[in-house]
Design a protein around this motif. Structure first.
Motif, mmCIF file in Angstrom:
data_model
loop_
_atom_site.group_PDB
_atom_site.id
_atom_site.type_symbol
_atom_site.label_atom_id
_atom_site.label_comp_id
_atom_site.label_asym_id
_atom_site.label_seq_id
_atom_site.Cartn_x
_atom_site.Cartn_y
_atom_site.Cartn_z
ATOM 1 N N PRO A 194 42.896 -25.035 -4.788
ATOM 2 C CA PRO A 194 42.012 -23.891 -4.160
ATOM 3 C C PRO A 194 41.354 -25.038 -3.603
ATOM 4 O O PRO A 194 40.125 -24.300 -2.538
ATOM 5 N N LEU A 195 40.820 -26.043 -3.849
ATOM 6 C CA LEU A 195 39.286 -26.461 -3.740
ATOM 7 C C LEU A 195 39.260 -27.242 -2.827
ATOM 8 O O LEU A 195 37.950 -27.881 -1.614
ATOM 9 N N VAL A 196 40.668 -27.816 -2.079
ATOM 10 C CA VAL A 196 40.879 -28.394 -1.284
ATOM 11 C C VAL A 196 41.181 -27.589 -0.377
ATOM 12 O O VAL A 196 42.510 -27.594 0.705
ATOM 13 N N ASN A 197 40.693 -26.651 0.175
ATOM 14 C CA ASN A 197 40.800 -25.712 1.320
ATOM 15 C C ASN A 197 42.398 -24.937 1.412
ATOM 16 O O ASN A 197 43.098 -24.659 2.129
ATOM 17 N N GLY A 198 42.275 -23.939 -0.365
ATOM 18 C CA GLY A 198 43.651 -23.423 -0.453
ATOM 19 C C GLY A 198 44.610 -24.351 -0.384
ATOM 20 O O GLY A 198 45.775 -24.462 0.217
ATOM 21 N N TYR A 199 44.801 -25.854 -0.718
ATOM 22 C CA TYR A 199 45.980 -26.448 -0.002
ATOM 23 C C TYR A 199 47.125 -26.462 -1.573
ATOM 24 O O TYR A 199 46.909 -25.731 -2.648
ATOM 25 N N THR A 200 48.582 -26.588 -0.998
ATOM 26 C CA THR A 200 49.706 -26.283 -1.481
ATOM 27 C C THR A 200 50.715 -27.035 -1.516
ATOM 28 O O THR A 200 50.558 -27.973 0.311
ATOM 29 N N LEU A 201 52.175 -27.360 -1.923
ATOM 30 C CA LEU A 201 52.704 -28.796 -1.833
ATOM 31 C C LEU A 201 53.779 -28.348 -2.589
ATOM 32 O O LEU A 201 53.649 -27.772 -4.134
ATOM 33 N N THR A 202 54.581 -28.279 -1.476
ATOM 34 C CA THR A 202 56.153 -27.796 -2.941
ATOM 35 C C THR A 202 57.321 -28.962 -1.853
ATOM 36 O O THR A 202 57.536 -29.136 -1.021
ATOM 37 N N THR A 203 58.408 -29.158 -3.212
ATOM 38 C CA THR A 203 59.102 -29.947 -2.586
ATOM 39 C C THR A 203 60.035 -29.531 -3.157
ATOM 40 O O THR A 203 60.360 -28.993 -3.869
ATOM 41 N N ASN A 204 61.079 -29.784 -2.329
ATOM 42 C CA ASN A 204 63.165 -30.015 -2.440
ATOM 43 C C ASN A 204 62.976 -31.203 -4.675
ATOM 44 O O ASN A 204 62.183 -31.727 -4.368
ATOM 45 N N THR A 205 64.030 -30.469 -5.035
ATOM 46 C CA THR A 205 64.637 -31.320 -6.038
ATOM 47 C C THR A 205 65.667 -32.794 -5.136
ATOM 48 O O THR A 205 67.137 -32.829 -4.815
#
Length: 367
Positions: free
Chosen positions: A155-166
């Motif tokens: 959340p400190l970097v503009n609410g950043y999120t990352l999701t990946t496949n397997t």
């Protein structure tokens, strides 16, 4: 090769397992010792890890306690081995070779790392074959199918999120062992090739998702040196050295790097892991062992994805051996290395005096 072992050596595997290798990313240690054991075997190892990793935020970002930063976790490894002939054996190993989970829980969002969470998961199936080229020399090798996935919230970097496949990819390993049964001596060297994973990544800032190039990860190539030797009647000295090229492992999503100016996680050194143990067979059924291990620290400032640096550990274990089954119980106290976690030009948090408790149960069955 006649695979003569004193049963206490299994304790080196059980209480050598830990979350702390290479900053928490190296978990199973990629143990392949089952291929060198005698007879047809099934082994199941269950490990539980309870880290206590806390610190103090720097005055520049408000001070206060960080709270817990590494959640508890557990994993199970299974291995099967059978002899095809007097000279040829095969084995199948299922493990979780790499992984990480951080979760900063305390402080006010915006003035601390509260809300930062990241998890990397892996699973691997290894098929091994061995051949006794002489009475005291065995060569072995095989293929590994490995899968990796990742999730991140910062959340400190503009609410950043990352999701990946397997992503699933293939790798290989090769090794050789020499043995002198009359003194219970064996030395084995195993090479694990690095494996590339191209993960389909979805990066977002809040509700706004952005196209991202594939996130390429390399799990590092590694060398495992394992040894044992009898030093007195029913007494065994054993240990290992693991060298992995951790500088090959970089978590660098394209959009995040553009916003933050640095990878999510990278290593500046290739830390080497050492362990040594002494085992004693008390009766035909009971044996015990003590081990000590250490991993060199990188010795540099870190980030919130790696709140420890190096370690030392002490383990105790006991094994009961029946006609068919073997049960080993192990416990390990780990002293985690201190580290300064830094942000742009300021001390963000100081992590000191942290520990982890590792408990393990290993059950083996001969058939």
């Amino acid at each position: 090769m006649k695979r003569t072992l004193i049963n206490v050596v299994v304790l080196g595997t059980v209480i050598g397992s830990s979350l702390v290798q290479a900053g928490g990313f190296d978990r199973s240690g990629q143990d392949t010792s089952i291929i060198l054991k005698e007879g047809n075997l099934l082994e199941v190892l269950s490990v539980s890890v309870n880290p206590k990793v806390t610190g103090k935020y720097g005055a520049a970002i408000g001070g206060g306690d960080t709270g817990e930063t590494l959640p508890n976790y557990s994993y199970t490894t299974m291995a099967f081995k059978t002899d095809i002939s007097d000279e040829v054996s095969i084995a199948v190993i299922q493990d979780s070779p790499y992984g990480a989970h951080v979760g900063w829980t305390s402080g006010t969002v915006g003035s601390s790392y509260s809300g930062i969470n990241a998890e990397i998961k892996s699973s691997a199936t290894t098929i091994l074959g061995s051949y006794d080229v002489a009475d005291n020399v065995t060569v072995y090798g095989g293929l590994k199918s490995q899968s990796v996935s990742a999730t991140v919230a910062n959340p400190l970097v503009n609410g950043y999120t990352l999701t990946t496949n397997t992503d699933s990819s293939m790798g290989y390993l090769i090794g050789a062992a020499i043995q002198k049964p009359e003194i219970a001596m064996r030395v084995a060297l195993t090479y694990h090739a690095k494996i590339k994973h191209d993960l389909a990544a979805i990066e977002a800032f809040g509700a706004s998702a952005y196209p991202s190039a594939p996130l390429s990860l390399y799990t590092p190539e590694a060398f495992n040196l394992d040894f044992q030797t009898g030093v007195a009647a029913n007494t065994l000295l054993f240990g290992s050295v693991r060298f992995a090229k951790w500088k090959q492992f970089i978590v660098s999503p394209t959009v995040y790097v553009g916003a933050a100016g640095q990878p999510l996680k990278e290593f500046t050194q290739n830390p080497t892991t050492y362990s040594i143990g002494l085992g004693r067979k008390f009766t035909d059924q009971w044996s015990g062992a003590v081990t000590y291990g250490t991993e060199s620290a990188e010795g540099v400032e870190g980030g919130p994805m790696g709140p420890t640096d190096g370690y030392s550990k002490l383990g105790l274990g006991v094994t009961y051996t029946g006609d068919k089954a073997t049960v080993t119980l192990g416990v390990q106290k780990v002293d985690l290395g201190d580290i300064d976690v830094v942000g742009p030009s300021v001390l963000s948090a100081k992590m000191t005096g942290n520990t982890a408790l590792v408990t393990a149960v290993k059950v083996g069955y001969k058939f």
